[in-house]
Design an enzyme around this catalytic site. Structure first.
Site, PDB file in Angstrom:
ATOM      1  N   ASP A 157       0.854  -1.192   0.000  1.00 16.57           N
ATOM      2  CA  ASP A 157       0.000   0.000   0.000  1.00 16.57           C
ATOM      3  C   ASP A 157       0.886   1.238   0.000  1.00 16.57           C
ATOM      4  O   ASP A 157       1.926   1.269   0.661  1.00 16.57           O
ATOM      5  CB  ASP A 157      -0.914   0.031   1.229  1.00 16.57           C
ATOM      6  CG  ASP A 157      -2.168   0.874   0.996  1.00 16.57           C
ATOM      7  OD1 ASP A 157      -2.023   2.057   0.614  1.00 16.57           O
ATOM      8  OD2 ASP A 157      -3.280   0.356   1.180  1.00 16.57           O
TER       9      ASP A 157
ATOM     10  N   LYS B   9     -16.433  -5.134  -4.332  1.00 23.01           N
ATOM     11  CA  LYS B   9     -17.351  -4.022  -4.082  1.00 23.01           C
ATOM     12  C   LYS B   9     -18.468  -4.069  -5.127  1.00 23.01           C
ATOM     13  O   LYS B   9     -18.211  -4.271  -6.317  1.00 23.01           O
ATOM     14  CB  LYS B   9     -16.602  -2.687  -4.148  1.00 23.01           C
ATOM     15  CG  LYS B   9     -15.310  -2.654  -3.317  1.00 23.01           C
ATOM     16  CD  LYS B   9     -15.554  -2.925  -1.843  1.00 23.01           C
ATOM     17  CE  LYS B   9     -14.234  -2.974  -1.071  1.00 23.01           C
ATOM     18  NZ  LYS B   9     -14.419  -3.233   0.361  1.00 23.01           N
TER      19      LYS B   9
ATOM     20  N   ASP C 171      -8.755  -6.024   0.183  1.00 20.92           N
ATOM     21  CA  ASP C 171      -9.998  -5.293   0.457  1.00 20.92           C
ATOM     22  C   ASP C 171      -9.922  -3.910  -0.184  1.00 20.92           C
ATOM     23  O   ASP C 171     -10.260  -2.908   0.429  1.00 20.92           O
ATOM     24  CB  ASP C 171     -10.223  -5.190   1.972  1.00 20.92           C
ATOM     25  CG  ASP C 171     -11.622  -4.679   2.329  1.00 20.92           C
ATOM     26  OD1 ASP C 171     -12.536  -4.834   1.498  1.00 20.92           O
ATOM     27  OD2 ASP C 171     -11.791  -4.119   3.427  1.00 20.92           O
TER      28      ASP C 171
END
Length: 354
Positions: free
Chosen positions: A235, A300, A271
């Site tokens: 990330d 999603k 996620d």
């Protein structure tokens, strides 16, 4: 006994109706689905005797995506007093039960009924045991009473091994104070949902490696670290210092959609907020190229046609893996801790054991 009653997340009643209607049509069970918006429940009313029983017999509950819980039975109107006598008379044609769950809907009205259910359960349980309707036997069917109000209840039955793991399908998980975000509960629930408890040591062991794509601040990384895994967190955002201090986490500032490990890992979790089709491509790459053995990934959902989109992407994954001639198990569930999303679990079945 000819109605299938299902709990769900508020706002996803239409998805439950679409999903169960598709299965019923495939199995040749005639009937119709109905629901009210935001009611946190849906019904499939079978037009032929034995239809609901056949649906439950042919379908595995853990393979349904949007229902949180299900039971077959019918609605009963209760008087203000002596509700137990009415219930006992209604249960005369039911089998002897091995367990009893009193359930409420995941709505404001349902929450208000939870206190009533807690108080009502003790005398009801005693009365059922005294009448020989309830015994301590896990192999027998479960009696599920879903209270719509204090006067209206769905009296249902479900096999204990083919229904939700928890009452209403809601796990009682405690948020760990040291976790960086509440999203950690999504992954913990996924472990319970997709991996039998007796396999945790083998499949979630402390000698394993994991990758968390889109890891910041570390809610999902925390669950991997908690199992003792060595984790690579991908990330561009910061990671919680408490996780870095464990010595089990390597943080790489990179794009989760393009980064790949030099060596295959045991687990990949993801996620990331992204269009579900792009996330599906990521899953196909990681499992298809053997970059990981197992994965938990959230998709999603779009605003409309949510069930249709999930079904399309699951079918696409299945076709992709089949074309590559690899064996992958695919499971998908809207977990209690999910919001506008579903959680997928994938596992390579054709790799040599570690």
């Amino acid at each position: 006994m000819n109605t299938l009653f299902m709990h769900c997340r508020p706002g996803f009643e239409g998805e439950v109706c679409a999903e169960i209607s598709e299965h019923a049509a495939r199995l040749g069970v005639s009937g119709y689905a109905k629901s009210k918006p935001q009611s946190a429940s849906a019904e499939f009313v079978c037009s032929e005797e034995g239809g609901a029983e056949r649906l439950m017999g042919e379908l595995r509950f853990n393979q349904l995506i949007f229902p949180r819980q299900w039971a077959r039975g019918g609605f009963v109107e209760l008087p203000e007093t002596d509700r137990i006598s009415v219930l006992l008379s209604q249960l005369a044609d039911f089998p002897v039960f091995g367990s009893l769950w009193l359930e409420v809907l995941d709505s404001n009205e349902g929450k208000e009924l939870s206190t009533f259910c807690r108080k009502f359960e003790v005398p009801l349980r005693k009365a059922l045991e005294k009448a020989g309707r309830l015994v301590d036997d896990a192999s027998r069917p479960r009696l599920l009473l879903s209270f719509i109000s204090g006067r209206r209840v769905f009296v249902g039955v479900a096999p204990a091994n083919n229904s939700a793991l928890w009452p209403m399908g809601i796990p009682r998980l405690k948020f760990p104070r040291e976790a960086p975000s509440r999203s950690t509960l999504k992954l913990e629930e996924a472990w319970h949902q997709f991996i039998p408890r007796e396999q945790w040591e083998q499949r979630l062991g402390d000698d394993m490696t994991g990758v968390d794509l889109g890891a910041s601040p570390g809610g999902w990384t925390y669950q991997l670290v908690r199992r003792g895994m060595l984790v690579t967190a991908i990330d561009n955002g910061p990671m919680a210092e408490s996780l870095m201090d464990t010595g089990l986490v390597q943080h790489l500032m990179a794009d989760g959609f393009t980064w790949q490990p030099k060596q295959p890992v045991d687990w990949m979790v993801c996620d990331i907020v992204e269009k579900p089709a792009r996330t599906t491509s990521l899953i196909e790459t990681w499992l298809g190229e053997g970059l990981c053995r197992e994965a938990v990934v959230n998709l999603k959902l779009p605003m409309k046609q949510r069930y249709a989109e999930v079904r399309r992407l699951l079918d696409r994954m299945e076709a992709t893996f089949k074309a590559r001639k690899i064996r992958v198990s695919i499971a998908c569930k809207q977990l209690y801790h999910d919001r506008e999303e579903v959680t997928c679990h994938l596992r390579r079945l054709d790799l040599k054991p570690r």
